[in-house]
Design a protein around this motif. Structure first.
Motif, PDB file in Angstrom:
ATOM      1  N   ILE B  96      10.264 -26.864  -9.300  1.00  0.00           N
ATOM      2  CA  ILE B  96       8.903 -26.758  -9.174  1.00  0.00           C
ATOM      3  C   ILE B  96       8.834 -25.602 -10.281  1.00  0.00           C
ATOM      4  O   ILE B  96       8.288 -24.657  -9.704  1.00  0.00           O
ATOM      5  N   GLN B 103       8.607 -19.052  -3.792  1.00  0.00           N
ATOM      6  CA  GLN B 103       8.055 -20.846  -2.763  1.00  0.00           C
ATOM      7  C   GLN B 103       8.647 -21.903  -3.765  1.00  0.00           C
ATOM      8  O   GLN B 103       8.745 -22.584  -2.421  1.00  0.00           O
ATOM      9  N   LEU B 107      10.183 -24.254  -0.221  1.00  0.00           N
ATOM     10  CA  LEU B 107       9.590 -25.629   0.222  1.00  0.00           C
ATOM     11  C   LEU B 107      10.349 -26.602   0.290  1.00  0.00           C
ATOM     12  O   LEU B 107      11.088 -26.963   0.647  1.00  0.00           O
ATOM     13  N   GLY B 108       8.922 -26.943   1.251  1.00  0.00           N
ATOM     14  CA  GLY B 108       9.728 -27.745   2.331  1.00  0.00           C
ATOM     15  C   GLY B 108       9.863 -27.247   3.453  1.00  0.00           C
ATOM     16  O   GLY B 108      10.261 -27.950   4.913  1.00  0.00           O
ATOM     17  N   GLN B 109      10.075 -26.286   3.310  1.00  0.00           N
ATOM     18  CA  GLN B 109      10.409 -25.314   5.053  1.00  0.00           C
ATOM     19  C   GLN B 109      10.189 -24.040   5.327  1.00  0.00           C
ATOM     20  O   GLN B 109       9.889 -22.563   5.233  1.00  0.00           O
ATOM     21  N   GLU B 110       8.183 -23.806   4.596  1.00  0.00           N
ATOM     22  CA  GLU B 110       7.616 -22.897   4.782  1.00  0.00           C
ATOM     23  C   GLU B 110       7.394 -22.118   6.015  1.00  0.00           C
ATOM     24  O   GLU B 110       7.551 -22.817   7.483  1.00  0.00           O
ATOM     25  N   LYS B 158      18.206 -20.758  -3.109  1.00  0.00           N
ATOM     26  CA  LYS B 158      18.034 -21.946  -2.202  1.00  0.00           C
ATOM     27  C   LYS B 158      19.057 -21.948  -1.074  1.00  0.00           C
ATOM     28  O   LYS B 158      18.709 -22.948  -0.459  1.00  0.00           O
TER      29      LYS B 158
END
Lengths: 335, 505
Positions: B96, B103, B107-110, B158
Motif C-alpha cells: 500500500i 504499517q 498490515l492485517g496483523q497489527e 513482510k
C-alpha cells in the motif's frame, strides 16, 4: 520533510495567506466576533467533510451527503415536535437517521456491487425526495415550522460567541484524527483506498469497512443537520443543498487525495475552514454567489492539478533521476 | 537424488500436473537447502510458474509430495503455504503506497492496545528485523517515496516477519534498473547470510551467476539437471534449456531486399532502457528482434512508432525523420501490432467491423461522416481475406478467439498500404494453425516491399520467420544473425554471450 508534511504546510499557508489578505484589505476580518462566526460556519461544512473524508480516503465518494442532510433536517424537526423528548435525544435520532441512510448506501455498494458514484448519486435524489415528501405541509404546500422544543434549540446557542457546533466539530475532528491514524479501521480504510487488491490479500474486510465508512459519513451529515436546525430553529427544503460538493471540495483543498488512500481529519478541517473563508471574505467585498462558485471551481482545479504535479515530483519510485552518463542531445544526432 | 532430510527447507518429489489433458509437469523434483539461493531456469512454457503455483497452493498437484524440512506437507491454499513458511514476492508488488514501511509490514496483523495501534512497538520490531539483515530502509518512510528495489525489500521484510523459511522470487528484476537490481542482489546476499532460503526464478543468466548457489534447469515440464555454482556456464545452461536442436529452416528462402524503402534508427536513447540503438531495416525483409523480456524491445518498437518519446536519437524513413505523432506516422504508412492486444490492439466491445475499419476512416469517411456501405465492404473483404472466424462483422471483437482477435488487429493494418509494420509478440496466445496463417500474411506483406519488424520471445518463431535477426542486450544491439540460426545462439546472445554464428555489433 515528507510529502505529506509539505502538503499540510501548503494548506496552512493558504489559510494564512487568505487571512492576511483579508486582514490587510478589510477592517472587520481579524476580530474575535468574525473568527467565531467563521468557525461556526466552517463547522457545518467541516462536520460533513469529516464524514466525506472517511469515504474518500477509503477510495469512494458520497454524492448523497446533501440529500442526507436534507432528510435529516426533516427528521430532526419532526423529532423535536414529539412532546417531552429531550434535546439530546432529538440529536441522537437525527444521527441515527443519517447513519441509516449511510447503511443503505453501504449495503447497495457492497452487496449489489454498484459503483459508489452511481449509487450515491441516485440515493441522494431518493433522500431529497423523501425529505420533500415528509416535510410539514399545509394544503399540500411545504411550510416552515418554527421549532418550539427549547431543550433542543439550546444546542444552537453559544458560550459568549463560541458556538456548540464549533466545539462538537473540533472534538470530533480530534477523535477522527486518532481513528484515521492510530486504529486498524483507519489503517484499513487507507489501505482499501490506495490498493484494494493488496488490502484484500492482507485480510482487510472490505465490506465492513466500506459500510462503516458510509454510515459514519451519514451520521456526520445527521449531526451537522441537527446542529444547524437547532441554530436556525427551523429546517428548509434547501438545507444541505450542494453540501456534498462543498465537502468534497474541502477535502480536496485540504489535501486528501481524491482517488483515495491518503488524508486525515486535519486536512478535511483545514479545507472546510479555507472554503468558508473564501465565501465569507467575498461577502465582505460585496461579491455575488456567482463569484463564489467561480472561486470554488478555480481553487479545486488549481489544487488537484497541483497535487498531480506534486505527486509526480515526490513519488520516488516512478521518477527516475537523471543518469550520470547523459545521452547526447537530440540536436547532435539529427541528420 | 537426495533423501528426504530436515536439512532441506523444501523438497518436492514426483510432481505431475495436467491442464485439460495436456501434461505440464512430469515427475518434477526440486531440493532447496537451508540458507541457499537456488535458481530455477527454463524457457517460456517449461513449467516454472506452474511448479511455483503448486508449491504455494495456487494450483493443486495431480501427483507427488511436498516436504518442508523433511516433513510431508499438504499445501492446498496460500494460507497453507504461508503456514509452512513459504512466501512469494510477486512481480506486481502488493504494497500500500500511502502507508509507511512498518504499517505495510504489519498490515492485517497489527498489534493493538485499547483498540489503538502500537505504532512505536511495531516500528521498533521492524527496525530490529531490518537491523538483523542490515538493510538500508527507514521503517517510518512512506512506501510511495521508496524506489522499486526498496519496495521489494519491504515485501521481503513482510515475508520474514511472518517467519518465512523460503522466499520465492519470480523474475524480481524485471521492473528494476541495473543499479536497483544490484541493490536487490545485495539484499539477497544479506538474506542468505541471515540463514533464509531463496528460490530465484529468472531468465537472465548473468543474474544467476551473480547470486545462485545451485541451479535447477527445467525443460518441457521436467527437471533436466541440477547444477552447482561451479558448473554453471552459459553454453551448458542454454543447451540444457533448449535440449537437442535441429537448426530451423527459414520460412522464406530469400528476401528481396529493396533499397527504395529503408528505415533507419540512429543512436536511440530511451530512459535507461535503450542506450544507443542503431540499425537499418530494408523493404522486403522480415527483421526479427530478439532479446530477453525487459531488454527494451517493446520500447524500441514504440519509439519508432511514435508511441514513446525517446530521450535522443533519430528515426528516419527513406532519409527523412519520422514524426513523433502516431496519427502522422499512420498516414505515412506505419502500423503497429502491440504486445497487449486487449488494451492496445483493438477495442474489445466494438464489433469486428469497427475494429477493422478503425484506422482507415481517413478513406472510409468523408467530411466526418462514415460511408457505411464502404465500411461494410471493407470489413467483409478483410474477414474473407484473412479468414476471420466466425465470419461475422457485427460480433463483439472480445468474443473472438485469441487467434482471430489477432487477425483483426493485423487485418486492420494490412488493408492499408503499409510501408513499415511493427509487431510485438504477434503470436502470443495464438494457436498453431492461426500462427502459420499470420506468418503467411507477414511474408506476403514483405514480398510486396514493406518492412516488417517483429519482436518475439518465441525462439522457433523468431528463427524461422525472420530473414535477419538482431539481438538486443543491455539496451544495445549485441549480435546480428543472417541465414539459418540455432535457438541456442539467440539465447546466448540475449544473455550477452558472443556466438560464432552471429556478427558482433
Amino acid at each position: 520533510m515528507s510529502s505529506t508534511n509539505i502538503r499540510r504546510c501548503i494548506s496552512i499557508g493558504l489559510v494564512i495567506a487568505l487571512g492576511l489578505t483579508y486582514t490587510l484589505t478589510t477592517d472587520s476580518f481579524l476580530t474575535t466576533f468574525n473568527i467565531l462566526q467563521l468557525l461556526k460556519d466552517s463547522a457545518y461544512t467541516g462536520l460533513i467533510s469529516l464524514g466525506m473524508a472517511l469515504v474518500i480516503i477509503g477510495g469512494g465518494i458520497d454524492l448523497s451527503a446533501g440529500g442526507i442532510v436534507c432528510l435529516c433536517g426533516v427528521a430532526c424537526a419532526r423529532a423535536s415536535f414529539i412532546p417531552g423528548v429531550p434535546g439530546i435525544a432529538v440529536i441522537l435520532i437525527t444521527i441515527l437517521a443519517g447513519a441509516a441512510c449511510g447503511l443503505f448506501n453501504g449495503l447497495v455498494v457492497t452487496k449489489l456491487h454498484l459503483s459508489e458514484f452511481v449509487t450515491t448519486l441516485a440515493s441522494g435524489f431518493v433522500f431529497s425526495g423523501l425529505a420533500l415528501i415528509t416535510t410539514f405541509k399545509t394544503d399540500g404546500r411545504p411550510v416552515p415550522m418554527k421549532l418550539t422544543n427549547l431543550d433542543f434549540i439550546s444546542f444552537g446557542y453559544n458560550y459568549s460567541g463560541l458556538y456548540k457546533i464549533t466545539i462538537v466539530w473540533i472534538a470530533l475532528a480530534v477523535l477522527m484524527q486518532v481513528v484515521l491514524t492510530r486504529t486498524r479501521f483507519g489503517l484499513y480504510t487507507c489501505a482499501l483506498g490506495a490498493n484494494e487488491k493488496s488490502a484484500l490479500m492482507s485480510g482487510v474486510k472490505k465490506d465492513r469497512i466500506k459500510i462503516a465508512g458510509f454510515m459514519a459519513c451519514g451520521a456526520f451529515c445527521g449531526l451537522a443537520a441537527a446542529m444547524v436546525v437547532a441554530f436556525q430553529t427551523a429546517t428548509t427544503q434547501t438545507l444541505g443543498n450542494m453540501m456534498e460538493f462543498q465537502a468534497i471540495s474541502a477535502c480536496v483543498v485540504g489535501g486528501i487525495v481524491i482517488t483515495g488512500g491518503k488524508g486525515d481529519a486535519l486536512a478535511a478541517c483545514l479545507g472546510a475552514f479555507f472554503m468558508t473563508m473564501v465565501t465569507s471574505g467575498l461577502l465582505k467585498y460585496g461579491l455575488s454567489t456567482g463569484v463564489h462558485y467561480l472561486m470554488y471551481g478555480a481553487v479545486i482545479v488549481i489544487m488537484i492539478n497541483f497535487d498531480a504535479q506534486f505527486s509526480r515530483l515526490t513519488d520516488g519510485g516512478r521518477v527516475r533521476k537523471t543518469k550520470k552518463n547523459e545521452p547526447p542531445r537530440l540536436s547532435e544526432v539529427q541528420p | 537424488m537426495t533423501n528426504i532430510n530436515a536439512e532441506y527447507v523444501l523438497q518436492v518429489r514426483g510432481i505431475d500436473k495436467q491442464f485439460g489433458g495436456v501434461p505440464v509437469l512430469k515427475n518434477v523434483s526440486l531440493d532447496i537447502k537451508k540458507g541457499e539461493v537456488h535458481a530455477l531456469m527454463g524457457e517460456n512454457g517449461a513449467g516454472k510458474s506452474t511448479l511455483i503455483k503448486i508449491v504455494t497452493g495456487v494450483y493443486t498437484k495431480d501427483a507427488g509430495t511436498i516436504y518442508v524440512e523433511g516433513e510431508p506437507r499438504d499445501i492446498r491454499s496460500r494460507t497453507d503455504a504461508a503456514d509452512a513458511g513459504i512466501s512469494v514476492i510477486y512481480q506486481e508488488l502488493s504494497l500500500i503506497q500511502t502507508l509507511t514501511v512498518a504499517q505495510n509490514i504489519f498490515l492485517g496483523q497489527e498489534r493493538t492496545k485499547f483498540r489503538l495501534t502500537k505504532k512505536k512497538e511495531m516500528q521498533r520490531s521492524v527496525a530490529e528485523l531490518i537491523g538483523k539483515y542490515t538493510f538500508d530502509i527507514d521503517p517510518n518512510a512512506e512506501v510511495a517515496s521508496l524506489g522499486m528495489a526498496q519496495r521489494q525489500t519491504v515485501e521481503i521484510l513482510k515475508a520474514l516477519r511472518q517467519d518465512a523459511k523460503l522466499i520465492i522470487m519470480d523474475e524480481p528484476t524485471s521492473a528494476l534498473s541495473a543499479a536497483e537490481s544490484e541493490k536487490l542482489f545485495e539484499t539477497i546476499d544479506e538474506l542468505r547470510a541471515g540463514g533464509a532460503s531463496i528460490l530465484y526464478i529468472s531468465h537472465r543468466l548473468e543474474e544467476v551467476y551473480r547470486i545462485a548457489d545451485r541451479l535447477t534447469v527445467m525443460r518441457d515440464g521436467e527437471n533436466v539437471r541440477v547444477l552447482n555454482k561451479d558448473e554453471i556456464s552459459a553454453p551448458v545452461v542454454t543447451k540444457l534449456m533448449i535440449g537437442h536442436e535441429v537448426k530451423n529452416e527459414k520460412m522464406r528462402k530469400e528476401a528481396n531486399r529493396r533499397s527504395d524503402t529503408v528505415l533507419e534508427v540512429r543512436d536511440l536513447y530511451f530512459k535507461d532502457i535503450l542506450k544507443g540503438v542503431s540499425f537499418k531495416a530494408y523493404g522486403g525483409e522480415i527483421l526479427g528482434i530478439g532479446g530477453l523480456v525487459g531488454a527494451g524491445r517493446t520500447e524500441l518498437i514504440r519509439c519508432i512508432y511514435g508511441a514513446a518519446k525517446p530521450a535522443s536519437g533519430a528515426v528516419l524513413l527513406n532519409g527523412s525523420p519520422v514524426s513523433r505523432s502516431i496519427a502522422k506516422n499512420m498516414r505515412a504508412g506505419f502500423g503497429l501490432v502491440p504486445e497487449d492486444r486487449r488494451q492496445e490492439g483493438f477495442v474489445p466491445l466494438l464489433p469486428v467491423m469497427k475494429n477493422l475499419a478503425l484506422s482507415s476512416y481517413d478513406f472510409l469517411a468523408k467530411f466526418g461522416f462514415v460511408n457505411t456501405k464502404k465500411e461494410r465492404t471493407f470489413a467483409d473483404d478483410a474477414i474473407g481475406k484473412y479468414d476471420i472466424r466466425p465470419p461475422r462483422r457485427d460480433l463483439q471483437t472480445i468474443n473472438l478467439s485469441g487467434g482471430n482477435q489477432q487477425k483483426v488487429v493485423l487485418g486492420k493494418w494490412l488493408a492499408r498500404s503499409l510501408k513499415v509494420l511493427l509487431l510485438d509478440e504477434p503470436t502470443a496466445g495464438v494457436d498453431i494453425g492461426v500462427k502459420r496463417e499470420l506468418y503467411h500474411y507477414l511474408a506476403e506483406l514483405a514480398d510486396a516491399g514493406a518492412i516488417v519488424i517483429m519482436v518475439s520471445s518465441d525462439l522457433p518463431e523468431l528463427t524461422t520467420v525472420s530473414d535477419r535477426i538482431l539481438v538486443l542486450h543491455d539496451g544495445r544491439f549485441f549480435e546480428e544473425f543472417t541465414g539459418e540460426v540455432s535457438q541456442t545462439d539467440i539465447l546466448l546472445a540475449s544473455s550477452g554471450e558472443h556466438t560464432e554464428e552471429g556478427r558482433a555489433l
